[in-house]
Design an enzyme around this catalytic site. Structure first.
Site, PDB file in Angstrom:
ATOM      1  N   ASP A  20      -2.747  29.156  -0.679  1.00 22.03           N
ATOM      2  CA  ASP A  20      -2.381  29.453   0.710  1.00 22.03           C
ATOM      3  C   ASP A  20      -3.460  28.981   1.685  1.00 22.03           C
ATOM      4  O   ASP A  20      -4.639  28.914   1.334  1.00 22.03           O
ATOM      5  CB  ASP A  20      -2.171  30.971   0.847  1.00 22.03           C
ATOM      6  CG  ASP A  20      -1.443  31.331   2.131  1.00 22.03           C
ATOM      7  OD1 ASP A  20      -0.712  30.473   2.673  1.00 22.03           O
ATOM      8  OD2 ASP A  20      -1.608  32.481   2.594  1.00 22.03           O
ATOM      9  N   ASN A  68      10.069  29.938   1.316  1.00 20.32           N
ATOM     10  CA  ASN A  68       9.501  28.867   2.152  1.00 20.32           C
ATOM     11  C   ASN A  68      10.579  28.000   2.827  1.00 20.32           C
ATOM     12  O   ASN A  68      10.269  27.237   3.742  1.00 20.32           O
ATOM     13  CB  ASN A  68       8.518  27.999   1.363  1.00 20.32           C
ATOM     14  CG  ASN A  68       7.187  28.685   1.107  1.00 20.32           C
ATOM     15  OD1 ASN A  68       6.541  28.469   0.076  1.00 20.32           O
ATOM     16  ND2 ASN A  68       6.748  29.526   2.028  1.00 20.32           N
TER      17      ASN A  68
HETATM   18  C1  IPE Z   1       3.049  31.949  -0.589  1.00 16.27           C
HETATM   19  O1  IPE Z   1       2.477  31.593   0.629  1.00 16.27           O
HETATM   20  C2  IPE Z   1       3.794  30.808  -1.185  1.00 16.27           C
HETATM   21  C3  IPE Z   1       3.009  29.662  -1.593  1.00 16.27           C
HETATM   22  C4  IPE Z   1       1.716  29.519  -1.521  1.00 16.27           C
HETATM   23  C5  IPE Z   1       3.776  28.594  -2.159  1.00 16.27           C
HETATM   24  P1  IPE Z   1       3.183  31.906   2.013  1.00 16.27           P
HETATM   25  O2  IPE Z   1       2.242  31.426   3.056  1.00 16.27           O
HETATM   26  O3  IPE Z   1       4.553  31.380   2.030  1.00 16.27           O
HETATM   27  O4  IPE Z   1       3.260  33.500   1.994  1.00 16.27           O
HETATM   28  P2  IPE Z   1       3.388  34.552   3.180  1.00 16.27           P
HETATM   29  O5  IPE Z   1       4.528  34.102   4.030  1.00 16.27           O
HETATM   30  O6  IPE Z   1       2.089  34.538   3.935  1.00 16.27           O
HETATM   31  O7  IPE Z   1       3.604  35.866   2.506  1.00 16.27           O
HETATM   32  C1  IPE Z   2       0.475  27.224   1.613  1.00  9.19           C
HETATM   33  O1  IPE Z   2      -0.087  27.037   2.858  1.00  9.19           O
HETATM   34  C2  IPE Z   2       1.444  26.127   1.234  1.00  9.19           C
HETATM   35  C3  IPE Z   2       2.846  26.541   1.158  1.00  9.19           C
HETATM   36  C4  IPE Z   2       3.294  27.753   1.318  1.00  9.19           C
HETATM   37  C5  IPE Z   2       3.820  25.518   0.856  1.00  9.19           C
HETATM   38  P1  IPE Z   2       0.620  27.580   4.170  1.00  9.19           P
HETATM   39  O2  IPE Z   2       1.480  26.505   4.715  1.00  9.19           O
HETATM   40  O3  IPE Z   2       1.305  28.872   3.922  1.00  9.19           O
HETATM   41  O4  IPE Z   2      -0.631  27.790   5.113  1.00  9.19           O
HETATM   42  P2  IPE Z   2      -0.830  28.938   6.194  1.00  9.19           P
HETATM   43  O5  IPE Z   2      -0.649  30.242   5.492  1.00  9.19           O
HETATM   44  O6  IPE Z   2       0.210  28.715   7.244  1.00  9.19           O
HETATM   45  O7  IPE Z   2      -2.224  28.732   6.695  1.00  9.19           O
HETATM   46 MG    MG Z   3       0.734  30.807   4.100  1.00  9.32          MG
END
Ligand code: IPE
Ligand code: IPE
Ligand code: MG
Length: 235
Positions: A20, A68
């Protein structure tokens, strides 16, 4: 119960990572989110190498959750483009590294060509045994449990269903439960990752954004893990 990691000098057998913070990494640099995802892909390659060096046998990487899809069309498209590019370009190097690649999650929702490349990657690397890399894509822990229940219904299973029955119906029944679950970027949640399998996993959270995660960070997580006592409910 899965094999214990104690015999191996406390190196976890299976490490799972919620990768993340790509978006925030990009935002901090005034860059579009997709550039953060690109940097995240590079981090993934580095971390696969580091995990192998450190003797981790299974590495599961949460790359796209069932939730997602709620992101903007352009971000989802950008991610699909990166999966396509990364998979095409990296199968060979994954193979050379002795990695056995697999995908868990509802890949059927992905474009045909990505599914085909994923299939090719699994086929190409199936006999490798240095490290298993499990990409969790369109993965949701709740969906995984629902899928298991639906399999039981299809099989018209009568009689008691045990934990072992359920475990055998999960997406990767041969993979030991994760010993250590890492989440980057400061959020203290698992966001639907390995719900069933993670019941007794150790958690490690770091504020580091995923694109900045590296071998030293992974070592820090393992050091934290190594100092813990896993009791599984015993006294
Ligand atoms: C979790 O991250 C999913 C992945 C890293 C693939 P998200 O960024 O989607 O999770 P939330 O929305 O903060 O819970
Ligand atoms: C994780 O990074 C990747 C995926 C969930 C695909 P994020 O895109 O959730 O990054 P933040 O949480 O917005 O910083
Ligand atoms: Mg995220």
């Amino acid at each position: 119960m899965v094999e214990s990691s104690d015999k191996r000098g406390n190196i976890p057998i299976h490490v799972g990572i919620v990768m993340d913070g790509n978006g925030r990494w990009a935002k901090r640099r005034f860059l579009p989110r997709v550039i953060g995802h690109q940097a995240g892909m590079k981090a993934m390659e580095r971390v696969i190498d580091s995990a192998k060096d450190l003797g981790i046998r299974y590495l599961s990487l949460y790359a796209f959750s069932t939730e997602n899809w709620k992101r903007s069309h352009s971000e989802v498209q950008g991610l699909m483009g990166l999966f396509r590019y990364y998979l095409k370009g990296k199968i060979d190097s994954m193979h050379r590294r002795g990695a056995k690649v697999r995908f868990v999650g509802h890949l059927d929702a992905f474009p045909d060509d990505i599914r085909e490349i994923a299939q090719m990657a699994m086929e190409r690397t199936k006999d490798n045994g240095d490290i298993d890399v499990i990409f969790c894509v369109n993965y949701g822990g709740r969906q995984e449990i629902v899928d298991a229940v639906n399999q039981l219904l299809v099989q018209k299973q009568v009689g008691p269903v045990t934990e072992e029955t359920m475990r055998g119906l999960m997406y990767a029944p041969d993979v030991p439960d994760p010993d250590l679950l890492i989440r980057t970027a400061g959020e203290l949640r698992m966001s639907n990752f390995w719900l069933w399998e993670g019941a007794y996993s150790e958690y490690y959270f770091t504020d580091v954004y995923w694109p900045d995660f590296n071998k030293a960070e992974l070592e820090r997580a393992i050091e934290s893990y190594a100092g813990r006592e896993r009791r599984y409910g015993t006294a």
